[in-house]
Structure formats: structure tokens, C-alpha cells
Design an enzyme around this catalytic site. Sequence first.
Site, PDB file in Angstrom:
ATOM      1  N   ALA A   1       0.843  -1.208   0.000  1.00  0.00           N
ATOM      2  CA  ALA A   1       0.000   0.000   0.000  1.00  0.00           C
ATOM      3  C   ALA A   1       0.875   1.253   0.000  1.00  0.00           C
ATOM      4  CB  ALA A   1      -0.942   0.006   1.203  1.00  0.00           C
ATOM      5  N   GLY A   2       1.970   1.192   0.759  1.00  0.00           N
ATOM      6  CA  GLY A   2       2.893   2.331   0.791  1.00  0.00           C
ATOM      7  C   GLY A   2       3.528   2.575  -0.578  1.00  0.00           C
TER       8      GLY A   2
HETATM    9  P1  ADP Z   1       3.430   1.583   4.904  1.00  0.00           P
HETATM   10  O1  ADP Z   1       2.825   0.330   4.383  1.00  0.00           O
HETATM   11  O2  ADP Z   1       4.580   2.073   4.079  1.00  0.00           O
HETATM   12  O3  ADP Z   1       3.717   1.568   6.388  1.00  0.00           O
HETATM   13  P2  ADP Z   1       0.927   2.912   5.378  1.00  0.00           P
HETATM   14  O4  ADP Z   1       0.487   1.715   6.150  1.00  0.00           O
HETATM   15  O5  ADP Z   1       0.910   4.239   6.057  1.00  0.00           O
HETATM   16  O6  ADP Z   1       2.338   2.709   4.689  1.00  0.00           O
HETATM   17  O7  ADP Z   1      -0.024   2.963   4.091  1.00  0.00           O
HETATM   18  C1  ADP Z   1       0.219   3.840   3.020  1.00  0.00           C
HETATM   19  C2  ADP Z   1      -1.075   4.481   2.579  1.00  0.00           C
HETATM   20  O8  ADP Z   1      -1.970   3.470   2.085  1.00  0.00           O
HETATM   21  C3  ADP Z   1      -1.826   5.205   3.683  1.00  0.00           C
HETATM   22  O9  ADP Z   1      -1.398   6.549   3.773  1.00  0.00           O
HETATM   23  C4  ADP Z   1      -3.264   5.108   3.191  1.00  0.00           C
HETATM   24  O10 ADP Z   1      -3.513   6.123   2.247  1.00  0.00           O
HETATM   25  C5  ADP Z   1      -3.296   3.756   2.479  1.00  0.00           C
HETATM   26  N1  ADP Z   1      -3.764   2.704   3.399  1.00  0.00           N
HETATM   27  C6  ADP Z   1      -3.014   1.776   4.042  1.00  0.00           C
HETATM   28  N2  ADP Z   1      -3.790   0.984   4.829  1.00  0.00           N
HETATM   29  C7  ADP Z   1      -5.060   1.411   4.661  1.00  0.00           C
HETATM   30  C8  ADP Z   1      -6.342   1.018   5.189  1.00  0.00           C
HETATM   31  N3  ADP Z   1      -6.461   0.004   6.074  1.00  0.00           N
HETATM   32  N4  ADP Z   1      -7.428   1.722   4.803  1.00  0.00           N
HETATM   33  C9  ADP Z   1      -7.332   2.749   3.922  1.00  0.00           C
HETATM   34  N5  ADP Z   1      -6.174   3.154   3.392  1.00  0.00           N
HETATM   35  C10 ADP Z   1      -5.045   2.511   3.748  1.00  0.00           C
END
Ligand code: ADP
Length: 312
Positions: A246-247
Amino acid sequence: MSARVVVVGSANLDLVVTAPQLPRPGETVLGEDFRTVPGGKGANQAVAAARAGADCAFVGAVGADEFGQQLRDNLVAAGVDVRGLRTVPGPSGVALIGVDRAAENFIVVAPGANAALTDLDAADGAAIGAADVLLLQLEVPLTTVVEAAGRARAAGTTVVLNAAPAAPLPADLLGLVDVLVVNEHEAAVVAATAPGEPAVLLDALLELVPRVVLTLGARGAAYADRRGARLEIPAPRIAAVDTTAAGDAFTGALAVGWAERGAARDGDAVAAVLRWACAAGAACAQRPGASTALPDRAAIEDLYAATYRGAP
Ligand code: ADP
């Protein structure tokens, strides 16, 4: 004209095996299924940017093995320009991943060919110079990251750095970053502070770089810059299936949005770019899989429209 994004970064093949439980040191357990998935933050973000609609080129290195061919084919299939992808002697980068039934995992990364990306040539420099955005992570040698950022700065190309995996950043790199993208863990490591409130992390990071995007998982993302702008963007509400990558989806789409909207010059544009990136991250989290779940432009647009209707 499409946004032009160049990624200088890593490509790994993820070797993923599932098992009822993870082995302890010295133990052997019988696993269940096995699959290979193209990964590496650099390649993932290049695929994410291409699927989000950019004209995207990838500069990296794979090994002279079957994995290298698989990694190359995957980038080509996503429409990424691979003229800057070297094939070097020795193995490709791999990530050995075990996952148990509680989704607990272990990951061992062998950088392989990624460690051989030690020089950029004239063609890489020309590609970086012609791009709107150069997108960097920290999975290739730091000297190469600094060199790429230096070439971008000299040519007026915006430098977006995703400081992952988390590491303190040397001053010569910090001075070349236009936009830093970090999650909360990375933010604390880069700022050399304890984990804390987003506003505190953003303040600490603005001491180091002019613009910061902080991803907050299901809470969305926050932004701050030295001109005093502060934004908090809620994430789309979705049923998260698998937040792996997702990141990467978020960061790839952010680079595309930044290039398309010229966000550096307009405050409202930054909010729109963050919403677009949040839509990409959430669209990825809605689907199982890592790089295979990176959304295309239509999927991002749909979730963006459904979530942020009425916003610019
Ligand atoms: P990483 O995986 O790099 O730690 P995050 O977990 O912050 O990054 O996720 C990156 C982005 O993906 C978030 O800023 C958000 O926009 C989206 N995202 C991640 N998890 C979710 C979720 N459970 N629901 C909605 N959006 C999500």
C-alpha cells in the site's frame, strides 16, 4: 502529455512460502504453498507510477539469472521503460519470506544485483534530467541515491525520497530532497526522535527537508511544508484485505500526481495529490497480494471519486 517519472531503485523477487507456524532457529517446518512475486520498493513504485498513468522509467540492476528475467518481464508488462535496467553478473536480489496462519512473517533480504547499482551513466542522467519527478528509496547503495538526487537537482527535476527501509539520512542527501515520504516508523528514525504525534514528527522533519508527507495507514496521510502549509487527508474507508505494498502504491501515485499537478507551485494542488495517493494506497489494500495488487489509474480514479466527491 503524461507525467514523466524516473525511479532509481531496487528490484527483488519475493520468494513467499506459507506455513502453519514459523520455524524457530534450527527448526524445519513443513510449508504449504509457495509463490514468487516481483517486489523491491523501487520496482514496485515504478510499476505503481506506470499503472497510475505516468510515462515511467526504471534505473536498477538485476542478476544474470532466471529471477532477473522475471523481474525485467514484470516491469515491461507494466509499461515501464527498462533501458536503464542493467543485468549484472551474479544473483538477482531476493526476499525470502515466510508467512504463518496469523499473518506473522519473517523476511530475509539478499540485495544481490541491487548492491551493484553503483554508477549512473550519461543515459540515466539524461532520463533524470528530462523527468518531472525522480523517485528514490533506500534499497540501493546510498552513494547512488545521492548521485541521482544531485543530477535531478542540477536539472530542475523534483526529488521525491521515500526513506524506506528506515535509516538516518546524511546531510548531503537531505539537502537534495524536495519531498520526503515516510510512514510513522520511518519518520521517527529519520528525525532521530521517539515515535510521537504526527504534528510533532512533521515539525521535526521540516528541520531537515522542505516538504514532508507522512503516511498514517488507515488514518490516511498528513503533509507539512516550510511555507506553513499543513494538511490532513483521511484515507478512503475500505475493507482492508492486505496492506502489503500500500505504501508503494501511495508513493508511486504521489509522484505521478505531483508531476501532473505541479504541486510545488499551488497549495490546493497538494491536497488533491495527497487524496489521489491515499486513493491509490487504499485501492491496493483492498486486494490480496503485494505488487500484483498495485492499482491502475481507473481503480484509483474510482475510489478517489467515491471518497472525495466535491473536493478539488
Ligand atoms: P506503509 O505500508 O509504508 O507503512 P501505510 O500503512 O501508512 O504505509 O499505508 C500507506 C497508505 O496506504 C496510507 O497513507 C493510506 O492512504 C493507504 N492505506 C493503508 N492501509 C489502509 C487502510 N487500512 N485503509 C485505507 N487506506 C489505507
